[in-house]
Design a protein around this motif. Sequence first.
Motif, PDB file in Angstrom:
ATOM      1  N   ASN A 289      -1.448  -4.947  -6.175  1.00  0.00           N
ATOM      2  CA  ASN A 289      -2.701  -5.684  -6.175  1.00  0.00           C
ATOM      3  C   ASN A 289      -2.774  -6.708  -7.316  1.00  0.00           C
TER       4      ASN A 289
ATOM      5  N   PRO B 115     -10.999   2.746  -8.684  1.00  0.00           N
ATOM      6  CA  PRO B 115     -11.165   1.606  -7.778  1.00  0.00           C
ATOM      7  C   PRO B 115     -12.585   1.550  -7.232  1.00  0.00           C
TER       8      PRO B 115
ATOM      9  N   ALA C 147      -0.271   0.900  -5.763  1.00  0.00           N
ATOM     10  CA  ALA C 147      -1.226   0.001  -5.109  1.00  0.00           C
ATOM     11  C   ALA C 147      -1.802  -0.969  -6.140  1.00  0.00           C
TER      12      ALA C 147
ATOM     13  N   TYR D 246      -2.497  -4.688   4.511  1.00  0.00           N
ATOM     14  CA  TYR D 246      -3.496  -4.156   3.571  1.00  0.00           C
ATOM     15  C   TYR D 246      -2.819  -3.492   2.384  1.00  0.00           C
TER      16      TYR D 246
ATOM     17  N   HIS E   6      -8.619   3.464   1.060  1.00  0.00           N
ATOM     18  CA  HIS E   6      -9.337   2.257   1.507  1.00  0.00           C
ATOM     19  C   HIS E   6      -9.074   1.999   2.983  1.00  0.00           C
TER      20      HIS E   6
ATOM     21  N   ILE F 102      -1.385  -6.032  -0.192  1.00  0.00           N
ATOM     22  CA  ILE F 102      -2.321  -6.739  -1.060  1.00  0.00           C
ATOM     23  C   ILE F 102      -3.141  -5.761  -1.904  1.00  0.00           C
ATOM     24  N   GLY F 103      -2.677  -4.515  -1.958  1.00  0.00           N
ATOM     25  CA  GLY F 103      -3.247  -3.597  -2.942  1.00  0.00           C
ATOM     26  C   GLY F 103      -4.251  -2.605  -2.406  1.00  0.00           C
ATOM     27  N   GLY F 104      -4.337  -2.477  -1.089  1.00  0.00           N
ATOM     28  CA  GLY F 104      -5.246  -1.475  -0.530  1.00  0.00           C
ATOM     29  C   GLY F 104      -4.710  -0.074  -0.765  1.00  0.00           C
ATOM     30  N   LEU F 105      -5.578   0.834  -1.202  1.00  0.00           N
ATOM     31  CA  LEU F 105      -5.182   2.235  -1.322  1.00  0.00           C
ATOM     32  C   LEU F 105      -5.176   2.857   0.066  1.00  0.00           C
ATOM     33  N   ASP F 106      -4.416   3.937   0.210  1.00  0.00           N
ATOM     34  CA  ASP F 106      -4.415   4.661   1.485  1.00  0.00           C
ATOM     35  C   ASP F 106      -5.847   5.002   1.896  1.00  0.00           C
TER      36      ASP F 106
END
Lengths: 200, 240
Positions: free
Chosen positions: B88, A8, B84, A100, A109, A103-107
Motif C-alpha cells: 500500500n 487500518p 499489505a 485489491y 477489507h 494496492i494494499g487491501g487487507l484480506d
Amino acid sequence: MSLDLPEPKFSISEVFYLSYSNIKRRFFRSVITALGIILGIAFMAALLTNSLILDWLQTGSGVEAYQYWLVGISLIVAFGGITNSMLMAVNERVKEIGVYKCIGGLDSHIVRLFIVEALLLGILGGFLGGIIGIGMGIGINLNRASLQELSVLLESNITSLILLLLACIVLAIVLTSLATFIPARRASKLSPAEALRYEN
Amino acid sequence: MSLEEFVVEIDDVYKEYTLGKVIIHALQGVSFKIKREEYVSIMGPSGSGKSTIFNAIGGLDTVTSGEIYIDQVDIAELDAYELAWLRNRKIGYIFQTFNLLLAFSAQENIEIPMVFAGVPREDRKKKSKEILKMVGLEDRAKNKPGQLSGGQQQRVAIARALANDPAIILADEPTANLDLATGLEIIGLLKRLNEEQGTTIVSATHDLKMISISDRIIWIRDGKVDRIEDRADIQVDAMT
C-alpha cells in the motif's frame, strides 16, 4: 523486524460506497444474481403461504404430509440456487481481488467488500422474493375461498405473514453471505500474483 | 554499506514451482541492489524470469529461498497485514494489462489505495486531482477505464501507483500492450517522474525503447543475472 503499524481504517460508509459501485457497474450480472435469489425465496414463500392458508381455512384434512415435502424441497431449491449464484459471482472476480491486494487491501477489507455486496443483494432478493412468493401463495388459494373470505383471513393473521416475510429476508441474507464469505475468504488468501493469474 | 542507499536488495533468490509434474526453476540465485532514485530496467527474453523477479520484489508472491529487502525491511518476515501495508505505502505497481478497477472512475481508482491507507476524504480528493494533473489526465477524472484508451488507462495506473508516495514503482511490461507512440509517452512519463519526483523505478520489460532512459540494465537469462550494465557502456545485443 516489526514495522509497528497503526490500525487500518476502513469505514462502513467507504465499504458501502465501494460495494454499491460494484453492484452498479455489474448491473446486469447483479440482476441475474438477484433473480436467482428472488426465484428461490419466492418458491419457498409461496409454498409456505399456501400451507398457512390451508391451515387457517381448516379444510378438514389440515396440512397434508406432501405440503411438508414441498416446503422441504423448496428450501433445497432456494439453498442451491442462491449458493450457486453467489459462488459464481465471486469466482469470476478473483482477478479483481488480486488488484485489491496489490494496492494494499487487507484480506479482511476484501472480504468485507464482498459481504456487503451479498448483504445488499440478500436483503433486496429476500424482500422481493418474499413479497412475490406470498402473493402467489394467496393467489393459488383464490379457488378455495372467495376474495372476501381470504382478505378477512389474511387480516387476522397478518403477523404470521410479516414473520414469514422477515424469515425470507433473513434466510436470503444468511445464504448469500455464507455463499460469498467462503469463496471470497479463500480467494483473498491467495498471493496477489496467484489471484492476478487466476483464469476462470 | 550505507543503509539508506539501497531501496531494493535481493540476495541469492531462488524460485521453484511445479507445473504438472515438472519442476520449473524460475530463478536460480538472483542477486542485485537498486539505489534510491535509480531507473533500472530488468531485461531478458520471455520466460527468463523477469515477471517472477517483479512478483518477488513486489511481495506479490513468495520465493523458495533467498532474501529480499525493500527499504531495509526483509519482506519474508512480514505477516499478511505488514505485507499489505508495504504494498500500500512503499510500492506502486504498474502492469501490462493496467489492472484498473472497472467499476470506478479514474479519480476513484487513484483514491482507493488512499482509502486503504486511511487518508481522509478531503485529502484524497485533493491528492488524486494533483496526481491526475501530473499525468496529464485532469479532464478525464470522471471517466471509467472502459471510456479511456490504453495509454490513458496506463496513465491512470501510474497515477494510482503514486497515490501513497511509494519508495519504489514497479512496472511489469508497462508498454507491451501499447503502440509505439503511446509506449514512448508512457516511458517518457516514467522518466519524468524519476527525474522530477525522484521516484525509484524498476521495470521488467523487453521493450528496447527503455534502454536509452535507464540508469542501469539488469539482463536476465534463464533465471540468472546475465550481466548488469550502466547506461554509458550499453551495447544492444540483437539476440535479446
